[in-house]
Scaffold this active site. Sequence first.
Site, PDB file in Angstrom:
ATOM      1  N   GLY A  14       0.767  -1.298   0.025  1.00  9.74           N
ATOM      2  CA  GLY A  14       0.018   0.029  -0.012  1.00  9.74           C
ATOM      3  C   GLY A  14       0.974   1.247   0.157  1.00  9.74           C
ATOM      4  O   GLY A  14       0.418   2.275   0.597  1.00  9.74           O
ATOM      5  N   THR A  15       2.166   1.233  -0.538  1.00 10.57           N
ATOM      6  CA  THR A  15       2.774   2.533  -0.453  1.00 10.57           C
ATOM      7  C   THR A  15       2.293   3.322  -1.646  1.00 10.57           C
ATOM      8  O   THR A  15       2.233   4.763  -1.381  1.00 10.57           O
ATOM      9  CB  THR A  15       4.321   2.326  -0.726  1.00 10.57           C
ATOM     10  OG1 THR A  15       4.473   1.676  -2.232  1.00 10.57           O
ATOM     11  CG2 THR A  15       5.050   1.131   0.215  1.00 10.57           C
ATOM     12  N   ASN A  16       1.540   2.996  -2.568  1.00  9.79           N
ATOM     13  CA  ASN A  16       0.915   4.021  -3.484  1.00  9.79           C
ATOM     14  C   ASN A  16      -0.304   4.531  -2.954  1.00  9.79           C
ATOM     15  O   ASN A  16      -0.432   5.698  -3.081  1.00  9.79           O
ATOM     16  CB  ASN A  16       0.623   3.313  -4.788  1.00  9.79           C
ATOM     17  CG  ASN A  16       1.745   3.206  -5.761  1.00  9.79           C
ATOM     18  OD1 ASN A  16       2.072   3.921  -6.328  1.00  9.79           O
ATOM     19  ND2 ASN A  16       2.185   1.812  -6.019  1.00  9.79           N
ATOM     20  N   ASN A 105      -5.072   2.040 -13.131  1.00  6.75           N
ATOM     21  CA  ASN A 105      -4.437   0.958 -12.824  1.00  6.75           C
ATOM     22  C   ASN A 105      -2.858   1.455 -12.760  1.00  6.75           C
ATOM     23  O   ASN A 105      -2.461   2.069 -13.706  1.00  6.75           O
ATOM     24  CB  ASN A 105      -4.444  -0.341 -13.419  1.00  6.75           C
ATOM     25  CG  ASN A 105      -3.528  -1.620 -12.744  1.00  6.75           C
ATOM     26  OD1 ASN A 105      -3.309  -1.632 -11.696  1.00  6.75           O
ATOM     27  ND2 ASN A 105      -2.844  -2.051 -13.856  1.00  6.75           N
ATOM     28  N   HIS A 107       1.134   0.276 -13.110  1.00  2.00           N
ATOM     29  CA  HIS A 107       1.831  -1.179 -13.575  1.00  2.00           C
ATOM     30  C   HIS A 107       3.331  -0.651 -13.492  1.00  2.00           C
ATOM     31  O   HIS A 107       3.822   0.278 -14.123  1.00  2.00           O
ATOM     32  CB  HIS A 107       1.213  -1.689 -14.971  1.00  2.00           C
ATOM     33  CG  HIS A 107       1.994  -2.942 -15.084  1.00  2.00           C
ATOM     34  ND1 HIS A 107       1.442  -3.986 -14.502  1.00  2.00           N
ATOM     35  CD2 HIS A 107       2.950  -3.432 -16.166  1.00  2.00           C
ATOM     36  CE1 HIS A 107       2.501  -4.879 -14.979  1.00  2.00           C
ATOM     37  NE2 HIS A 107       3.064  -4.828 -15.865  1.00  2.00           N
ATOM     38  N   GLU A 140     -10.912  -4.603 -20.613  1.00  2.00           N
ATOM     39  CA  GLU A 140     -11.211  -6.065 -20.371  1.00  2.00           C
ATOM     40  C   GLU A 140      -9.854  -6.905 -20.658  1.00  2.00           C
ATOM     41  O   GLU A 140      -9.799  -8.072 -20.329  1.00  2.00           O
ATOM     42  CB  GLU A 140     -12.313  -6.715 -21.263  1.00  2.00           C
ATOM     43  CG  GLU A 140     -12.310  -6.434 -22.493  1.00  2.00           C
ATOM     44  CD  GLU A 140     -12.481  -5.097 -23.263  1.00  2.00           C
ATOM     45  OE1 GLU A 140     -12.700  -4.264 -22.452  1.00  2.00           O
ATOM     46  OE2 GLU A 140     -12.638  -4.918 -24.440  1.00  2.00           O
ATOM     47  N   ASP A 143      -3.533  -5.644 -18.300  1.00  2.00           N
ATOM     48  CA  ASP A 143      -2.744  -4.155 -18.491  1.00  2.00           C
ATOM     49  C   ASP A 143      -2.804  -3.520 -19.765  1.00  2.00           C
ATOM     50  O   ASP A 143      -1.740  -3.299 -20.285  1.00  2.00           O
ATOM     51  CB  ASP A 143      -1.266  -4.728 -18.172  1.00  2.00           C
ATOM     52  CG  ASP A 143      -1.185  -5.313 -16.695  1.00  2.00           C
ATOM     53  OD1 ASP A 143      -1.961  -4.835 -15.827  1.00  2.00           O
ATOM     54  OD2 ASP A 143      -0.464  -6.136 -16.519  1.00  2.00           O
ATOM     55  N   GLU A 172       6.675   5.609  -9.355  1.00  6.58           N
ATOM     56  CA  GLU A 172       5.037   5.418  -9.129  1.00  6.58           C
ATOM     57  C   GLU A 172       4.332   6.357  -8.093  1.00  6.58           C
ATOM     58  O   GLU A 172       3.169   6.855  -8.390  1.00  6.58           O
ATOM     59  CB  GLU A 172       4.852   4.080  -8.812  1.00  6.58           C
ATOM     60  CG  GLU A 172       5.120   2.883  -9.892  1.00  6.58           C
ATOM     61  CD  GLU A 172       4.737   1.404  -9.177  1.00  6.58           C
ATOM     62  OE1 GLU A 172       4.638   0.789 -10.244  1.00  6.58           O
ATOM     63  OE2 GLU A 172       4.442   1.141  -8.143  1.00  6.58           O
TER      64      GLU A 172
HETATM   65  C1  GAR Z   1       3.177  -1.444  -7.244  1.00  2.78           C
HETATM   66  O1  GAR Z   1       4.742  -1.621  -7.673  1.00  2.78           O
HETATM   67  C2  GAR Z   1       2.143  -1.783  -8.750  1.00  2.78           C
HETATM   68  O2  GAR Z   1       3.021  -1.158  -9.851  1.00  2.78           O
HETATM   69  C3  GAR Z   1       2.392  -3.243  -8.709  1.00  2.78           C
HETATM   70  O3  GAR Z   1       2.148  -3.600  -7.189  1.00  2.78           O
HETATM   71  C4  GAR Z   1       3.265  -2.720  -6.314  1.00  2.78           C
HETATM   72  C5  GAR Z   1       2.133  -2.306  -5.214  1.00  2.78           C
HETATM   73  O4  GAR Z   1       2.898  -1.622  -4.349  1.00  2.78           O
HETATM   74  N1  GAR Z   1       1.195  -3.584  -9.578  1.00  2.78           N
HETATM   75  C6  GAR Z   1       1.392  -4.744 -10.142  1.00  2.78           C
HETATM   76  O5  GAR Z   1       2.267  -5.308 -10.536  1.00  2.78           O
HETATM   77  C7  GAR Z   1       0.010  -4.926 -11.056  1.00  2.78           C
HETATM   78  N2  GAR Z   1       0.092  -5.751 -12.092  1.00  2.78           N
HETATM   79  P1  GAR Z   1       2.163  -0.986  -3.223  1.00  2.78           P
HETATM   80  O6  GAR Z   1       1.464  -2.052  -2.607  1.00  2.78           O
HETATM   81  O7  GAR Z   1       3.574  -0.581  -2.229  1.00  2.78           O
HETATM   82  O8  GAR Z   1       1.373   0.143  -3.541  1.00  2.78           O
END
Ligand code: GAR
Length: 187
Positions: A14-16, A105, A107, A140, A143, A172
């Site tokens: 959950g850092t994002n 999303n 990625h 659908e 990515d 990100e």
């Molecule tokens: C992020 O790097 C995101 O890009 C990736 O999961 C990580 C979550 O980090 N998402 C994917 O790979 C989706 N296909 P976070 O939980 O620290 O935000």
Amino acid sequence: MVKKRTCIFISGYGTNLKYLINNSRNQNFPIRISLVISNNKRAKGILYAKKNSIPYLVINTNKRNFENLILKELKKYKISLICLAGYMKIISKKFLNAYGKKIINIHPSLLPKFKGLNTFKRILKNKEKKTGCTVHFVNEKLDGGAKIIQKSFFINKNDNEETLKNKTQKLEHRAFSEAIVKIFRYN
Ligand code: GAR
């Protein structure tokens, strides 16, 4: 400005989410985070929701009707944007149609390169010169939706999966908020 009521979907650290929460405190930022949904009851990211008194729900995606349960909650919280922030489940076509509003999303690659999982391993194996992150609309295809923003950096010969992940996530944390500002710039 009326902030859009937003739901963040998470599965892990959950850092994002943390950066989105911080940025949404700014009165000029177009969204407020009204709900957090996790498909993983052990997701560390849930702590950020708790700390900031944001309602959160843990959804058991093994239940047959879990998408209907989510839709009901989205309606209840009047959610008009969903941000997938490390949500490791595929959104079904049925859900996309039923929700009918924006879903975005993030990625960890320069899409359309390296869709799917294990991106950093594949990026290194392929001897890429550059990598980065993409924020895109969800459709659908995995990515596959239209790009909103991409940020990149050059890979150096000492990079490994860990350093690539750290560098990508740093980008990100800015890219997600910039993408949100971009999509609401004109409304
Ligand atoms: C992020 O790097 C995101 O890009 C990736 O999961 C990580 C979550 O980090 N998402 C994917 O790979 C989706 N296909 P976070 O939980 O620290 O935000």
